[in-house]
Design an enzyme around this catalytic site. Structure first.
Site, mmCIF file in Angstrom:
data_model
loop_
_atom_site.group_PDB
_atom_site.id
_atom_site.type_symbol
_atom_site.label_atom_id
_atom_site.label_comp_id
_atom_site.label_asym_id
_atom_site.label_seq_id
_atom_site.Cartn_x
_atom_site.Cartn_y
_atom_site.Cartn_z
ATOM 1 N N ARG A 181 0.482 14.356 12.817
ATOM 2 C CA ARG A 181 0.789 14.173 11.390
ATOM 3 C C ARG A 181 1.091 15.515 10.694
ATOM 4 O O ARG A 181 0.418 15.942 9.779
ATOM 5 C CB ARG A 181 -0.333 13.442 10.675
ATOM 6 N N LEU A 229 7.774 19.563 7.043
ATOM 7 C CA LEU A 229 8.966 19.151 6.269
ATOM 8 C C LEU A 229 8.643 19.069 4.779
ATOM 9 O O LEU A 229 9.476 19.402 3.921
ATOM 10 C CB LEU A 229 9.489 17.811 6.792
ATOM 11 N N ARG A 260 -5.107 10.790 4.425
ATOM 12 C CA ARG A 260 -3.962 11.673 4.665
ATOM 13 C C ARG A 260 -2.950 11.621 3.532
ATOM 14 O O ARG A 260 -2.320 12.595 3.185
ATOM 15 C CB ARG A 260 -3.229 11.224 5.930
ATOM 16 N N CYS A 311 -4.740 12.379 13.015
ATOM 17 C CA CYS A 311 -5.555 11.160 12.967
ATOM 18 C C CYS A 311 -5.344 10.440 14.304
ATOM 19 O O CYS A 311 -4.710 10.973 15.212
ATOM 20 C CB CYS A 311 -5.127 10.293 11.799
ATOM 21 N N ILE A 351 7.852 7.108 16.992
ATOM 22 C CA ILE A 351 7.498 7.784 15.739
ATOM 23 C C ILE A 351 6.211 8.580 15.858
ATOM 24 O O ILE A 351 6.136 9.740 15.440
ATOM 25 C CB ILE A 351 7.369 6.758 14.581
ATOM 26 N N ASP A 374 4.824 0.575 12.199
ATOM 27 C CA ASP A 374 3.618 -0.055 11.636
ATOM 28 C C ASP A 374 3.445 -1.502 12.070
ATOM 29 O O ASP A 374 2.416 -2.111 11.782
ATOM 30 C CB ASP A 374 3.649 0.005 10.102
ATOM 31 N N LYS A 409 0.848 -1.209 0.000
ATOM 32 C CA LYS A 409 0.000 0.000 0.000
ATOM 33 C C LYS A 409 0.880 1.254 0.000
ATOM 34 O O LYS A 409 0.653 2.183 -0.762
ATOM 35 C CB LYS A 409 -0.879 0.010 1.236
ATOM 36 N N ASN A 410 1.928 1.248 0.838
ATOM 37 C CA ASN A 410 2.713 2.469 1.033
ATOM 38 C C ASN A 410 3.739 2.717 -0.059
ATOM 39 O O ASN A 410 4.419 3.728 -0.043
ATOM 40 C CB ASN A 410 3.377 2.451 2.418
ATOM 41 N N ILE A 453 3.012 18.443 8.400
ATOM 42 C CA ILE A 453 3.587 18.393 7.042
ATOM 43 C C ILE A 453 4.589 19.530 6.830
ATOM 44 O O ILE A 453 4.887 19.896 5.691
ATOM 45 C CB ILE A 453 2.481 18.434 5.957
ATOM 46 N N ARG A 487 -8.495 -0.326 5.121
ATOM 47 C CA ARG A 487 -7.628 0.661 4.452
ATOM 48 C C ARG A 487 -6.314 0.016 4.034
ATOM 49 O O ARG A 487 -5.680 0.464 3.077
ATOM 50 C CB ARG A 487 -7.343 1.846 5.388
HETATM 51 C C1 EPZ Z 1 4.350 6.888 6.224
HETATM 52 O O1 EPZ Z 1 3.561 7.917 6.793
HETATM 53 C C2 EPZ Z 1 3.443 5.661 6.165
HETATM 54 N N1 EPZ Z 1 2.277 5.944 5.314
HETATM 55 C C3 EPZ Z 1 2.985 5.297 7.574
HETATM 56 O O2 EPZ Z 1 2.209 4.109 7.473
HETATM 57 C C4 EPZ Z 1 4.212 5.002 8.424
HETATM 58 O O3 EPZ Z 1 3.797 4.731 9.757
HETATM 59 C C5 EPZ Z 1 5.134 6.236 8.423
HETATM 60 O O4 EPZ Z 1 5.489 6.575 7.062
HETATM 61 C C6 EPZ Z 1 6.417 5.995 9.202
HETATM 62 O O5 EPZ Z 1 7.078 4.888 8.663
HETATM 63 C C7 EPZ Z 1 2.415 5.902 3.974
HETATM 64 O O6 EPZ Z 1 3.489 5.684 3.441
HETATM 65 C C8 EPZ Z 1 1.169 6.146 3.180
HETATM 66 P P1 EPZ Z 1 6.377 10.323 8.277
HETATM 67 P P2 EPZ Z 1 4.112 9.453 6.794
HETATM 68 O O7 EPZ Z 1 6.264 11.555 7.439
HETATM 69 O O8 EPZ Z 1 4.803 9.730 5.524
HETATM 70 C C9 EPZ Z 1 6.436 13.584 11.716
HETATM 71 C C10 EPZ Z 1 0.341 2.732 7.815
HETATM 72 O O9 EPZ Z 1 -0.092 2.211 8.856
HETATM 73 N N2 EPZ Z 1 6.451 14.554 10.599
HETATM 74 O O10 EPZ Z 1 7.607 9.503 8.209
HETATM 75 O O11 EPZ Z 1 2.978 10.326 7.196
HETATM 76 C C11 EPZ Z 1 5.061 12.950 11.854
HETATM 77 O O12 EPZ Z 1 4.219 13.762 12.639
HETATM 78 C C12 EPZ Z 1 0.822 4.166 7.847
HETATM 79 O O13 EPZ Z 1 0.442 2.160 6.700
HETATM 80 C C13 EPZ Z 1 6.671 15.906 10.862
HETATM 81 O O14 EPZ Z 1 6.857 16.289 12.022
HETATM 82 O O15 EPZ Z 1 5.154 9.358 7.989
HETATM 83 C C14 EPZ Z 1 5.347 11.627 12.506
HETATM 84 O O16 EPZ Z 1 5.407 11.802 13.914
HETATM 85 C C15 EPZ Z 1 0.589 4.836 9.197
HETATM 86 N N3 EPZ Z 1 6.648 16.795 9.830
HETATM 87 C C16 EPZ Z 1 6.730 11.261 11.973
HETATM 88 O O17 EPZ Z 1 7.290 12.472 11.442
HETATM 89 C C17 EPZ Z 1 6.431 16.389 8.533
HETATM 90 O O18 EPZ Z 1 6.443 17.248 7.622
HETATM 91 C C18 EPZ Z 1 6.692 10.193 10.883
HETATM 92 O O19 EPZ Z 1 6.033 10.747 9.791
HETATM 93 C C19 EPZ Z 1 6.209 15.020 8.280
HETATM 94 C C20 EPZ Z 1 6.229 14.120 9.326
#
Ligand code: EPZ
Length: 422
Positions: free
Chosen positions: A121, A125, A92, A116, A327, A305, A22-23, A123, A397
């Site tokens: 979550r 960065l 998201r 969520c 995380i 995950d 999925k990811n 954005i 999902r």
């Molecule tokens: C991806 O989410 C995955 N989703 C998530 O899987 C996975 O848990 C996560 O990476 C971590 O491995 C998809 O790929 C669709 P991050 P993402 O940006 O990209 C903080 C599942 O169950 N952060 O690495 O949203 C954020 O708040 C899902 O399949 C910032 O602070 O994860 C979080 O605490 C859940 N600023 C941490 O980083 C930002 O601009 C990890 O987020 C972006 C993120």
């Protein structure tokens, strides 16, 4: 709302083929918008999140068909780069469209995806990375407007290896002028798959899978055919279900190298794991051993995950284990539900202290997010008696008909859809 009813206590056994990731599929579907033409993507799983992404692409003017795991996506007629708020709210990951839409149309309008069940979550960065490439970003309430006459390559450093931010920047930089380097990049296999897809379209990207990715922008990209990697989180979930029910399960179409940290931890818990090419055999006939300390961290460390699913195995282990979630700040909500099934877990800040118990007992529990829901299914499979898991749309999902997969492995599990009272 659908629910799953599980009669626990039966060891899983048999062989299952793992679905596409999925990811990996979500960012790759978004990236297809970078080329004008028809891309064909194989091994795309039938999931709610995938259907939402395809509906958003259709809303933007694309034609998309998803038949038996293959998506045929014609992006030629895409005519707008404004993603409707109603669709953004459904998922998201629609934030992955920001980079490609900006690169193709020079401007895009999206909405803050919002928090969520597992956390805020943010954005920031993502936005900082696109600004570094020359985008002007305006935030009007929860609406985000990005504009860029031209995207120009830049040296970008991520203060946290965000998966989504790394992917958004890669996709925007693919059509930027000049070289972009992303240091502090996330290293997940799904990012390597996105690099593979982008390069198949003619991009010039190296370094995915390491903490430094280099993108040399090109003038244009061409649609292509591509196959998605296996879903390491679905594979890990089924491995843990096999171990928690003391079963014997063979997984086909896996990439064991993507599961090194989980395999290491499960072996420490006394689970037998045999690897043979893209096949993983999981067996357990005794009570698992406690694992002193597991800390979720960015890939290749133990994945967030699989945290909740691993915790189920620890609730049945002989001894005390500590699971620390670093995380997401809200990803321990499954603890309450597991405790209602007889688990002995104490939460201290972002750590769960898990004292093994002889057995879990069936109960009616509620899925709060995708992976917590999967954990409750595993708990129901291992528990004595009947478990009802509610709010299973969360599970749909990320798992393609989870009850069919588990029934195939001998589980006593059924889905109930309430009759609409018209
Ligand atoms: C991806 O989410 C995955 N989703 C998530 O899987 C996975 O848990 C996560 O990476 C971590 O491995 C998809 O790929 C669709 P991050 P993402 O940006 O990209 C903080 C599942 O169950 N952060 O690495 O949203 C954020 O708040 C899902 O399949 C910032 O602070 O994860 C979080 O605490 C859940 N600023 C941490 O980083 C930002 O601009 C990890 O987020 C972006 C993120």
């Amino acid at each position: 709302m659908d629910k799953l009813v599980i009669e626990g206590g039966k060891p899983l056994s048999g062989t299952i083929v793992i679905q596409g990731a999925k990811n990996a599929a979500l960012p790759i579907l978004a990236a297809s918008i970078l080329a004008k033409g028809t891309s064909t993507i194989d091994h795309v799983p039938g999931l709610l999140d995938i259907e939402v992404m395809l509906n958003i692409l259709r809303e933007l003017g694309c034609r998309a068909e998803h038949t038996e795991g293959t998506v045929v996506l014609d992006t030629l007629a895409a005519h707008t780069s404004h993603v409707p708020e109603s669709l953004m709210k459904q998922m998201r990951s629609s934030i992955f469209l920001m980079g490609p839409l900006l690169a193709r149309f020079g401007e895009t309008q999206v909405y803050l995806p919002g928090g969520c069940a597992i956390g805020e979550r943010k954005i920031d960065l993502h936005l900082e990375g696109l600004k570094a490439l020359g985008a002007e970003i305006e935030e009007l309430g929860n609406r985000i407007i990005c504009r860029a006459e031209k995207l120009v390559g830049a040296d970008i450093h991520l203060s946290f290896p965000s998966v989504g931010a790394t992917e958004n920047i890669m996709m925007a930089a693919a059509l930027a002028e000049g070289r972009t380097t992303i240091s502090g990049a996330a290293r997940e296999p799904e990012i390597q798959d996105l690099q593979g897809f982008l390069n198949a379209m003619g991009a010039k990207i190296i370094g995915a899978g390491t903490d430094t990715i280099t993108v040399d922008g090109v003038q244009s990209l061409t649609s292509c055919r591509y196959q998605i990697i296996p879903d390491r989180i679905v594979a890990g979930t089924l491995m843990l279900a096999a171990a928690a029910t003391r079963g014997q399960v063979t997984l086909q179409n896996t990439k064991p190298a993507h599961l090194t940290s989980l395999i290491h931890v499960m072996r420490r818990a006394g689970v037998q794991i045999v690897i043979d090419g893209d096949i993983i055999k999981v067996g357990s006939s005794a009570r698992p051993k406690a694992v002193e300390r597991i800390v979720t961290s960015p890939y290749p460390a133990f994945p967030t995950d699989l945290q909740s699913q691993m915790m189920v195995l620890l609730t049945l282990a002989d001894g005390v284990s500590i699971m620390k979630e670093t995380i997401f700040e809200g990803r321990l909500k499954h603890v309450d539900e597991l405790s209602r099934m007889g688990a002995d877990i104490r939460v201290d800040m972002n750590a769960a202290i898990v004292r093994g118990v002889p057995r879990l007992y069936g109960a009616t529990v509620e899925a709060t997010d995708l992976r917590a829901g999967a954990a409750l299914v595993i708990a129901g499979l291992a528990a004595q008696g009947k478990t009802v898991v509610e709010q299973i749309h969360h599970i749909d999902r990320g798992y393609d008909r989870i009850e069919a997969t588990l029934s195939h492995l001998g589980a006593r599990i059924s889905r109930y859809s309430p009759v609409p009272n018209n």
